[in-house]
Design an enzyme around this catalytic site. Structure first.
Site, PDB file in Angstrom:
ATOM      1  N   PRO A 223       0.965  -1.108   0.035  1.00 42.97           N
ATOM      2  CA  PRO A 223       0.042  -0.054   0.145  1.00 42.97           C
ATOM      3  C   PRO A 223       0.810   1.113   0.089  1.00 42.97           C
ATOM      4  O   PRO A 223       1.915   1.368   0.621  1.00 42.97           O
ATOM      5  CB  PRO A 223      -0.758   0.040   1.265  1.00 42.97           C
ATOM      6  CG  PRO A 223      -0.970  -1.598   1.616  1.00 42.97           C
ATOM      7  CD  PRO A 223       0.359  -2.086   1.120  1.00 42.97           C
ATOM      8  N   CYS A 224       0.346   2.180  -0.858  1.00 42.41           N
ATOM      9  CA  CYS A 224       1.148   3.364  -0.849  1.00 42.41           C
ATOM     10  C   CYS A 224       0.576   4.433  -0.042  1.00 42.41           C
ATOM     11  O   CYS A 224      -0.442   4.682   0.425  1.00 42.41           O
ATOM     12  CB  CYS A 224       0.789   4.185  -2.246  1.00 42.41           C
ATOM     13  SG  CYS A 224       1.942   4.781  -3.129  1.00 42.41           S
TER      14      CYS A 224
END
Ligand SMILES: C[S@@+](CC[C@H](N)C(=O)[O-])C[C@H]1O[C@@H](n2cnc3c(N)ncnc32)[C@H](O)[C@@H]1O
Length: 394
Positions: free
Chosen positions: A75-76
């Site tokens: 996840p960013c």
């Protein structure tokens, strides 16, 4: 030396990526996912034995097996922050974890999928730095934003795909489908919503999943469900139904008469047109997100619609309501648009399963990547096999 291709799926979710890679013959040897219901869905389809249903950061190095490929989408954290280029920044922990797995497992190839804007993120800069002169310097990377519709998925969904390889540069797969393929191009037309959901009953018979539980990771969870179990409708109010009835395919909240607009929309006359939108039969769908079951979240109304005049006296739309399907797509329809097999097995509550569906990488896109990578790995296996037989002879 076996020609089996071993894969590790990190942040595996319910297994969208693995469906695509397994379709090309890859064998998952480890999957890590901390959402228990998503991990259980993964396990229901690929087996529990190789799934760690927990935080990736808690997986000890000793549990990381060798593999030919590591896939996953850490996840960013964001796009605007400075400082994330530093691998030691605590917000980069999940990226550090991805790299720890790559370094321990020493795959020939890794594949990262992420949001379409990923190439503008500090995390991407960090990854470039690691492949240029850091821990991943053995890997050559290629990246591009791919649209799932261009790979035979009935959905427009753009993802950044990065392929890192230490067995020679691997380019991203070329599209197989196009909106309007030029004659002789060899491309096929985009698949459409009609192609994947038109055969299903327009009036689902229930609003609930069957009441059934199964045990995964020693816990009892709702499921396992599949196929028509997921063809569940919601219970909209009469006012909501009336609103939906005005929205034509491709339309949205701007098609509602003022009398039916909620106050917040009257006060906000601009904004995205997708809100309370209706899908179109003959195009791929919009991106299926985790809350596709809420019409106010996007273009998720069923595509079947017949126009009718507004009946002032009865405050409703005239016309034969049986010809329009005034409801959002069901979980089953969303899973098919997300390219899951019709008999995929699901675990969790309605909300948990919707999240799993909306978070997934469509298998058609994943399979196109797997098909591209596979010959490079197979060629490398043959070279290694030749080398070891030469050593044996010598
Ligand atoms: C975009 S989804 C993955 C979708 C998946 N690749 C697929 O195709 O179905 C990202 C996943 O990462 C999981 N995740 C986030 N942080 C995690 C962590 N620390 N450890 C393990 N899983 C994590 C989330 O629960 C979520 O399911």
């Amino acid at each position: 030396m076996t020609s089996e291709l071993r894969m590790i799926d990190l942040f595996a979710g319910c297994g969208g990526m693995t469906v695509g890679f397994a379709g090309e013959g890859f064998r998952p040897v480890l999957a890590v996912e901390w959402d228990q219901a998503a991990a259980a869905t993964y396990a229901a389809n690929f087996g529990e034995d190789h799934v760690i249903a927990g935080d990736i950061a808690a997986v000890p190095d000793e549990m990381i097996p060798a593999a030919d490929i590591v896939i996953g989408g850490p996840p960013c954290q964001g796009f605007s922050n400075l400082g994330l280029k530093d691998l030691n920044d605590p917000r980069n922990q999940l990226w550090r974890e991805f790299m720890r797995f790559v370094m321990k497992s020493n795959p020939k190839v890794f594949v990262i999928e992420n949001v379409d804007r990923f190439a503008k993120s500090p995390e991407f800069q960090m990854l470039l730095a690691e492949t240029e002169s850091g821990a991943l310097r053995e890997y050559e990377i290629q990246h591009a934003v791919l649209n799932a519709a261009d790979y035979g998925v009935a959905q427009r969904r753009k993802r950044t795909i990065i392929i890192g390889s230490r067995v020679g540069s691997i380019t991203l797969p070329a599209p197989t489908h196009a909106k309007n393929p030029a004659p002789g191009s060899g491309l096929r037309p985009w698949r459409t919503v009609r192609d994947v959901i038109s055969g299903l009953p327009t009036e689902p018979s229930t609003t609930e999943l069957p009441s059934r539980t199964s045990s995964y990771f020693g816990q009892s969870m709702p499921g396992t469900f599949s196929g028509m179990d997921l063809h569940i409708k919601r219970r909209p109010t009469a006012k909501s139904l009336s609103r939906y009835s005005f929205v034509p395919p491709g339309g949205g909240r701007f098609d509602l008469p003022i009398a039916l607009l909620p106050t917040c929309w009257v006060n906000k006359p601009t904004g995205t047109t997708d809100v309370m939108g209706r899908l179109r039969w003959d195009l791929p769908s919009v991106t299926i997100r985790t809350e596709f079951f809420k019409p106010e979240k996007g273009q998720y109304l069923h595509p079947q619609w017949v126009s009718g005049e507004w009946d002032e006296e009865h405050s409703q739309r005239r016309g034969d309501p049986t010809l329009s399907v005034d409801r959002v797509i069901t979980h089953y329809e969303a899973s098919l648009i997300q390219d899951f097999p019709a008999d995929y097995r699901w675990v969790g509550t309605k909300i948990q399963i919707a999240r799993q569906i909306g978070n997934a990488v469509p298998s058609g896109l994943a399979q196109a990547i797997a098909r591209q990578v596979k010959p490079h790995l197979a060629a490398n296996h043959s070279r290694e096999a030749e080398h070891s037989s030469e050593l044996a002879v010598a």
